[in-house]
Design a protein around this motif. Structure first.
Motif, PDB file in Angstrom:
ATOM      1  N   LEU A  53       0.889  -1.037  -0.060  1.00 49.85           N
ATOM      2  CA  LEU A  53       0.019  -0.087   0.082  1.00 49.85           C
ATOM      3  C   LEU A  53       0.890   1.274   0.212  1.00 49.85           C
ATOM      4  O   LEU A  53       0.493   2.127  -1.020  1.00 49.85           O
ATOM      5  CB  LEU A  53      -1.012  -0.258   1.215  1.00 49.85           C
ATOM      6  N   PHE A  54       1.985   1.153   0.816  1.00 49.57           N
ATOM      7  CA  PHE A  54       2.703   2.312   0.751  1.00 49.57           C
ATOM      8  C   PHE A  54       3.513   2.421  -0.555  1.00 49.57           C
ATOM      9  O   PHE A  54       3.733   3.582  -0.950  1.00 49.57           O
ATOM     10  CB  PHE A  54       3.844   2.357   1.966  1.00 49.57           C
ATOM     11  N   THR A  55       4.180   1.489  -1.091  1.00 55.03           N
ATOM     12  CA  THR A  55       4.346   1.645  -2.525  1.00 55.03           C
ATOM     13  C   THR A  55       3.618   2.317  -3.449  1.00 55.03           C
ATOM     14  O   THR A  55       3.883   2.948  -4.417  1.00 55.03           O
ATOM     15  CB  THR A  55       4.982   0.153  -2.725  1.00 55.03           C
ATOM     16  N   LEU A  56       2.164   1.673  -3.325  1.00 53.39           N
ATOM     17  CA  LEU A  56       1.258   2.303  -4.326  1.00 53.39           C
ATOM     18  C   LEU A  56       1.191   3.843  -4.047  1.00 53.39           C
ATOM     19  O   LEU A  56       0.948   4.533  -4.993  1.00 53.39           O
ATOM     20  CB  LEU A  56      -0.103   1.580  -4.165  1.00 53.39           C
ATOM     21  N   GLY A  57       1.143   4.218  -2.807  1.00 54.74           N
ATOM     22  CA  GLY A  57       1.295   5.841  -2.550  1.00 54.74           C
ATOM     23  C   GLY A  57       2.511   6.314  -3.264  1.00 54.74           C
ATOM     24  O   GLY A  57       2.276   7.606  -3.814  1.00 54.74           O
ATOM     25  N   ILE A  58       3.611   5.851  -3.135  1.00 56.89           N
ATOM     26  CA  ILE A  58       4.913   6.650  -3.716  1.00 56.89           C
ATOM     27  C   ILE A  58       4.654   6.291  -5.401  1.00 56.89           C
ATOM     28  O   ILE A  58       4.962   7.524  -5.819  1.00 56.89           O
ATOM     29  CB  ILE A  58       6.223   5.585  -3.402  1.00 56.89           C
ATOM     30  N   VAL A  59       4.281   5.253  -5.894  1.00 52.46           N
ATOM     31  CA  VAL A  59       4.106   5.343  -7.211  1.00 52.46           C
ATOM     32  C   VAL A  59       2.951   6.272  -7.767  1.00 52.46           C
ATOM     33  O   VAL A  59       3.293   6.917  -8.782  1.00 52.46           O
ATOM     34  CB  VAL A  59       3.515   3.977  -7.802  1.00 52.46           C
ATOM     35  N   GLY A  60       1.934   6.475  -7.104  1.00 56.07           N
ATOM     36  CA  GLY A  60       1.091   7.558  -7.354  1.00 56.07           C
ATOM     37  C   GLY A  60       1.789   8.851  -7.201  1.00 56.07           C
ATOM     38  O   GLY A  60       1.344   9.764  -8.159  1.00 56.07           O
ATOM     39  N   LEU A  61       2.582   9.153  -6.213  1.00 57.63           N
ATOM     40  CA  LEU A  61       3.367  10.378  -6.356  1.00 57.63           C
ATOM     41  C   LEU A  61       4.197  10.616  -7.538  1.00 57.63           C
ATOM     42  O   LEU A  61       4.283  11.671  -7.912  1.00 57.63           O
ATOM     43  CB  LEU A  61       3.576  10.676  -4.997  1.00 57.63           C
ATOM     44  N   SER A  62       4.581   9.537  -7.738  1.00 59.18           N
ATOM     45  CA  SER A  62       5.859   9.785  -8.897  1.00 59.18           C
ATOM     46  C   SER A  62       4.994   9.937 -10.119  1.00 59.18           C
ATOM     47  O   SER A  62       5.472  10.517 -11.190  1.00 59.18           O
ATOM     48  CB  SER A  62       6.593   8.131  -9.033  1.00 59.18           C
ATOM     49  N   LYS A  63       3.923   9.215 -10.472  1.00 58.15           N
ATOM     50  CA  LYS A  63       2.877   9.365 -11.606  1.00 58.15           C
ATOM     51  C   LYS A  63       2.488  10.990 -11.648  1.00 58.15           C
ATOM     52  O   LYS A  63       2.572  11.608 -12.835  1.00 58.15           O
ATOM     53  CB  LYS A  63       1.725   8.619 -11.629  1.00 58.15           C
ATOM     54  N   GLN A  64       2.254  11.387 -10.520  1.00 56.59           N
ATOM     55  CA  GLN A  64       1.756  12.743 -10.476  1.00 56.59           C
ATOM     56  C   GLN A  64       2.801  13.838 -10.753  1.00 56.59           C
ATOM     57  O   GLN A  64       2.698  14.654 -11.557  1.00 56.59           O
ATOM     58  CB  GLN A  64       1.146  13.104  -9.008  1.00 56.59           C
ATOM     59  N   ALA A  65       4.163  13.361 -10.304  1.00 56.35           N
ATOM     60  CA  ALA A  65       5.176  14.392 -10.611  1.00 56.35           C
ATOM     61  C   ALA A  65       5.526  14.063 -12.164  1.00 56.35           C
ATOM     62  O   ALA A  65       5.890  15.154 -12.727  1.00 56.35           O
ATOM     63  CB  ALA A  65       6.375  13.960  -9.869  1.00 56.35           C
ATOM     64  N   THR A  66       5.379  13.019 -12.686  1.00 60.72           N
ATOM     65  CA  THR A  66       5.747  13.089 -14.165  1.00 60.72           C
ATOM     66  C   THR A  66       4.762  13.514 -14.993  1.00 60.72           C
ATOM     67  O   THR A  66       4.940  14.203 -15.997  1.00 60.72           O
ATOM     68  CB  THR A  66       6.292  11.493 -14.756  1.00 60.72           C
ATOM     69  N   ALA A  67       3.507  13.518 -14.665  1.00 59.37           N
ATOM     70  CA  ALA A  67       2.393  14.104 -15.290  1.00 59.37           C
ATOM     71  C   ALA A  67       2.361  15.776 -15.184  1.00 59.37           C
ATOM     72  O   ALA A  67       2.343  16.429 -16.117  1.00 59.37           O
ATOM     73  CB  ALA A  67       1.082  13.936 -14.715  1.00 59.37           C
ATOM     74  N   ASP A  68       3.056  16.213 -14.263  1.00 58.95           N
ATOM     75  CA  ASP A  68       3.287  17.550 -13.997  1.00 58.95           C
ATOM     76  C   ASP A  68       4.666  18.137 -14.840  1.00 58.95           C
ATOM     77  O   ASP A  68       4.660  19.205 -15.490  1.00 58.95           O
ATOM     78  CB  ASP A  68       3.602  18.196 -12.501  1.00 58.95           C
ATOM     79  N   GLY A  69       5.599  16.995 -14.972  1.00 66.68           N
ATOM     80  CA  GLY A  69       6.880  17.461 -15.769  1.00 66.68           C
ATOM     81  C   GLY A  69       6.650  17.324 -17.285  1.00 66.68           C
ATOM     82  O   GLY A  69       7.538  17.795 -17.952  1.00 66.68           O
ATOM     83  N   GLY A  70       5.408  16.903 -17.700  1.00 60.46           N
ATOM     84  CA  GLY A  70       5.139  17.288 -19.320  1.00 60.46           C
ATOM     85  C   GLY A  70       5.076  16.067 -19.863  1.00 60.46           C
ATOM     86  O   GLY A  70       5.111  15.949 -21.250  1.00 60.46           O
ATOM     87  N   GLU A  71       5.367  14.743 -19.417  1.00 56.00           N
ATOM     88  CA  GLU A  71       5.558  13.378 -20.091  1.00 56.00           C
ATOM     89  C   GLU A  71       4.025  13.202 -20.520  1.00 56.00           C
ATOM     90  O   GLU A  71       3.303  12.894 -19.731  1.00 56.00           O
ATOM     91  CB  GLU A  71       6.201  12.374 -19.268  1.00 56.00           C
ATOM     92  N   ALA A  72       3.604  12.927 -21.891  1.00 55.80           N
ATOM     93  CA  ALA A  72       2.473  12.584 -22.197  1.00 55.80           C
ATOM     94  C   ALA A  72       1.947  11.273 -21.980  1.00 55.80           C
ATOM     95  O   ALA A  72       3.035  10.132 -22.310  1.00 55.80           O
ATOM     96  CB  ALA A  72       2.371  13.052 -23.759  1.00 55.80           C
ATOM     97  N   VAL A  87      -6.076  12.949  -9.808  1.00 56.45           N
ATOM     98  CA  VAL A  87      -6.286  11.550  -9.507  1.00 56.45           C
ATOM     99  C   VAL A  87      -5.081  10.802  -8.691  1.00 56.45           C
ATOM    100  O   VAL A  87      -5.324  10.331  -7.772  1.00 56.45           O
ATOM    101  CB  VAL A  87      -7.147  10.892 -10.548  1.00 56.45           C
ATOM    102  N   ALA A  88      -4.192  10.882  -9.274  1.00 57.22           N
ATOM    103  CA  ALA A  88      -2.733  10.257  -8.926  1.00 57.22           C
ATOM    104  C   ALA A  88      -2.509  10.599  -7.452  1.00 57.22           C
ATOM    105  O   ALA A  88      -2.326   9.954  -6.436  1.00 57.22           O
ATOM    106  CB  ALA A  88      -1.819  10.345  -9.707  1.00 57.22           C
ATOM    107  N   ARG A  89      -2.665  12.102  -7.158  1.00 55.96           N
ATOM    108  CA  ARG A  89      -2.346  12.590  -6.198  1.00 55.96           C
ATOM    109  C   ARG A  89      -3.294  12.163  -4.826  1.00 55.96           C
ATOM    110  O   ARG A  89      -2.757  11.787  -3.935  1.00 55.96           O
ATOM    111  CB  ARG A  89      -2.235  14.164  -5.949  1.00 55.96           C
ATOM    112  N   THR A  90      -4.802  12.275  -5.060  1.00 54.20           N
ATOM    113  CA  THR A  90      -5.497  11.841  -4.365  1.00 54.20           C
ATOM    114  C   THR A  90      -5.507  10.315  -3.920  1.00 54.20           C
ATOM    115  O   THR A  90      -5.688  10.046  -2.637  1.00 54.20           O
ATOM    116  CB  THR A  90      -6.917  11.727  -4.950  1.00 54.20           C
ATOM    117  N   GLY A  91      -5.039   9.492  -5.003  1.00 52.91           N
ATOM    118  CA  GLY A  91      -5.010   7.826  -4.745  1.00 52.91           C
ATOM    119  C   GLY A  91      -3.797   7.593  -3.750  1.00 52.91           C
ATOM    120  O   GLY A  91      -3.848   6.949  -2.837  1.00 52.91           O
TER     121      GLY A  91
END
Length: 78
Positions: free
Chosen positions: A25-44, A53-57
């Protein structure tokens, strides 16, 4: 001295399952934050629902981890 091996095995199995679940569960939280960070970085195409949604999850995963730890502490203290 008598050791109840069935109870010992049961405690071991439950603690192993809860530990693996909590780490997952903690790993899913870290993955969700990393997906949110890459989405903010501009990777399509990295996030299907967007960064919110990634941040909320991720926050939900961290809240469930904190609740499980708090419940464990409650069981020890009570």
């Amino acid at each position: 001295m008598h050791i109840d091996w069935a109870a010992l095995g049961s405690v071991f199995g439950v603690s192993l399952a809860v530990t693996v679940g909590l780490v997952g569960l903690f790993t899913l939280g870290i993955v969700g934050l990393s997906k949110q960070a890459t989405a903010d970085g501009g990777e399509a195409g990295t996030s299907a629902g967007g960064p919110a949604v990634a941040r909320t999850g991720a926050y939900l995963c961290f809240a469930l981890c904190a609740a499980a730890v708090a419940y464990g502490i409650y069981l020890i203290v009570a």
